[in-house]
Design an enzyme around this catalytic site. Sequence first.
Site, short mmCIF file in Angstrom:
data_model
loop_
_atom_site.label_atom_id
_atom_site.label_comp_id
_atom_site.label_asym_id
_atom_site.label_seq_id
_atom_site.Cartn_x
_atom_site.Cartn_y
_atom_site.Cartn_z
N ASP A 173 12.22 54.36 7.72
CA ASP A 173 11.99 53.10 8.46
C ASP A 173 12.78 51.97 7.82
O ASP A 173 13.42 51.17 8.50
CB ASP A 173 10.50 52.72 8.42
CG ASP A 173 9.63 53.72 9.16
OD1 ASP A 173 9.33 54.76 8.56
OD2 ASP A 173 9.30 53.46 10.33
N GLU A 174 12.72 51.92 6.49
CA GLU A 174 13.41 50.86 5.76
C GLU A 174 14.90 50.87 6.05
O GLU A 174 15.52 49.84 6.28
CB GLU A 174 13.14 51.04 4.25
CG GLU A 174 13.97 50.11 3.38
CD GLU A 174 13.44 49.97 1.96
OE1 GLU A 174 12.35 50.48 1.67
OE2 GLU A 174 14.12 49.31 1.16
#
Lengths: 251, 383
Positions: free
Chosen positions: B245-246
């Site tokens: 996600d990051e």
Amino acid sequence: MKILVCVKRVPDPETVIKLTPEGASIVTDNVKWVINPFDEIAIEEALRIKEKAAGTEVVLLSIGQKTAQEQLRTGLAMGADRAILVLTDQVVEPLAVARVIEKLVGTEKPELILMGKQAIDDDSNCAGQMVAELLGWPQATFASKVVLGGDQKGAQVTREVDGGLETLAIPLPAVVTADLRLNEPRYASLPGIMKARKKELKEIPLAELGVDVAPRTRIVKLETPPKRTGGRKVGSVQELVQVLHDEAKVI
Amino acid sequence: MTAGDDIYGSAEHLAFRETVRKFVQSELVPRAREFDHLGRIDKTVYPKMGALGLLGIRWDPQYGGQGLDYSYHAVFLEELALCDNAGVAMGISVQTDMATPALARFGSDALKRKYLTPAIRGEHVGAIAVTEPGAGSDVAAIKTRAVRKGDEWVINGSKMFITNAATADWLCLLAVTDPEAGYGGFSQIIVPTDRPGLTYQLLDKIGNKGSDTGLFFFEDVRVPLSNTIGDPHRGFQQQMNQFQDERMVPIVMAPVVSRQVWEATLKHSQERVVFGKPLAKMQVNQHKFVDMMIQITAAEEFARRCIRKVVRGEDATLDISMAKVFCTAVEQFVANTCVQLFGGAGYCWENPAARAFVDSRLVSIGGGADEVMKQVVAKILQV
Ligand SMILES: Cc1cc2nc3c(=O)[nH]c(=O)nc-3n(C[C@H](O)[C@H](O)[C@H](O)COP(=O)(O)OP(=O)(O)OC[C@H]3O[C@@H](n4cnc5c(N)ncnc54)[C@H](O)[C@@H]3O)c2cc1C
């Protein structure tokens, strides 16, 4: 109670408007369309009334092409309950708009009609007044504050007039048109947008209403304001006076 | 159909983009330089975002989220990238993409009610605490230790380069809990920042000035065992999942910022006359603009490819690892080229190319440096 809010689809005020070659209409390609800003304020006011008075229904009404459903969906996403789109491809003048609204008031029976004080495209500033006249209802235009009576039988409306404020007391049903400082409209939230998808948006062909919408006027010509040119430095007061007199012809 | 319409061209996506744009342009852009001077974002911005439904787009409605797919979130990130302050965009995306995904996916019901719901409402700000003074790229080498005492963890150690250090209400901490268990010996633990024994110190960065990056020290910091996210033996794996996600954040944002800087620079170059001719009319510069646009267009498409895969729920590790390297390199190339085109003006902080030049330097380091991404790719491709 039921509030009818009238919504017009207009070019974004930030859009650079270009005229068509014949000069009687604007180029609509690549124009971003929005809810008329004063109508957005009217929607917001209706929603604030709804938040205070449980059981209030906010119904949006637009007259225009099918594309106006975008603006109605935005209004629904802000929180309105349902919407009506009167479909037509022709230009609808203020009087015709007022007649359509009058007709729908017959079936919808709202206690309050909220409209923008004017649409920023043609700046006619008369639809609200005409609706009130046709219905024989009281009107309070250019509202900067609306306070509904606890019994919902009347309202106090503050209007911005030259050099001050005027507060009117009007019985309902009535027509109120919104001025710029009435409120600051909210943005549609993401949950609001997703809910709007499922809300009712009824389309009614204009012809079905049996209203006389024949235009009474014809646009002869549109002109853009003169292009702004850069400033100019002058050498002395003498020269400034001369330029103002000879070139600008203002003195 | 225009590019991207297959993923975020619906009426709802367009309406949502409009909402985020209005919010970003009216609440964040006018205050962009103020946040630089503050060295952090004004926390009152978060509840406003929460009210618009921006902070939990993908998470379960049970906890206040919207339960939507990544396509809506991508719209949010694209518009957020235009907030004219890379630090602010990073701080906010730490909340939405780096500190909450593991909690939302693996956290217990009680833990989500206690920490995810307030984060989605914007009442709490989260931070992600993985990197340490002694371990960055090599995550498994971290030393911060959480020891079980009764029904509590007692934590000692330190964390480095933590975004939202001053503003965070809680940290999503990765700590060693079982030193003998190898990759099975790490846990993710929520640590409220008001716990005794927890202190921080801010760092003076060269860019991303609108965010508060700092160092945390843990001295016998106690939190309940129930603050553990998911499986106490799978903290490392859960964090690796959260890293995906990051890494999507710079992939989505870098092309957007690149295009914005490109446009600002083109406008300047068309107006700036040098040797009797606008800069943009010189062939050498026209080629620069074209070279940049080729790269930007490719980065946009690479980003959309990743977004599509994430929306479809496919394993996107290979694409994400490659796209992070590519999209951030494009941003650095564009920023550097634009500084040159601006000349001296491009060396002053008030200039968008100047800020992009400094800010974009981070994106090939943070969240998995280029070298680490390439190691991942090499492993998957078995080269
Ligand atoms: C502004 C900012 C904000 C940050 N925010 C956070 C945050 O919120 N939370 C958090 O946990 N961390 C955060 N970080 C930390 C960031 O994730 C790390 O800086 C990053 O992972 C690199 O780790 P490191 O700095 O320890 O560098 P190192 O791991 O020491 O790496 C140094 C260099 O060696 C390279 N290298 C590493 N391994 C190899 C290899 N096998 N082969 C060849 N080269 C290699 C690296 O790519 C890098 O170029 C932030 C960093 C910055 C600068």
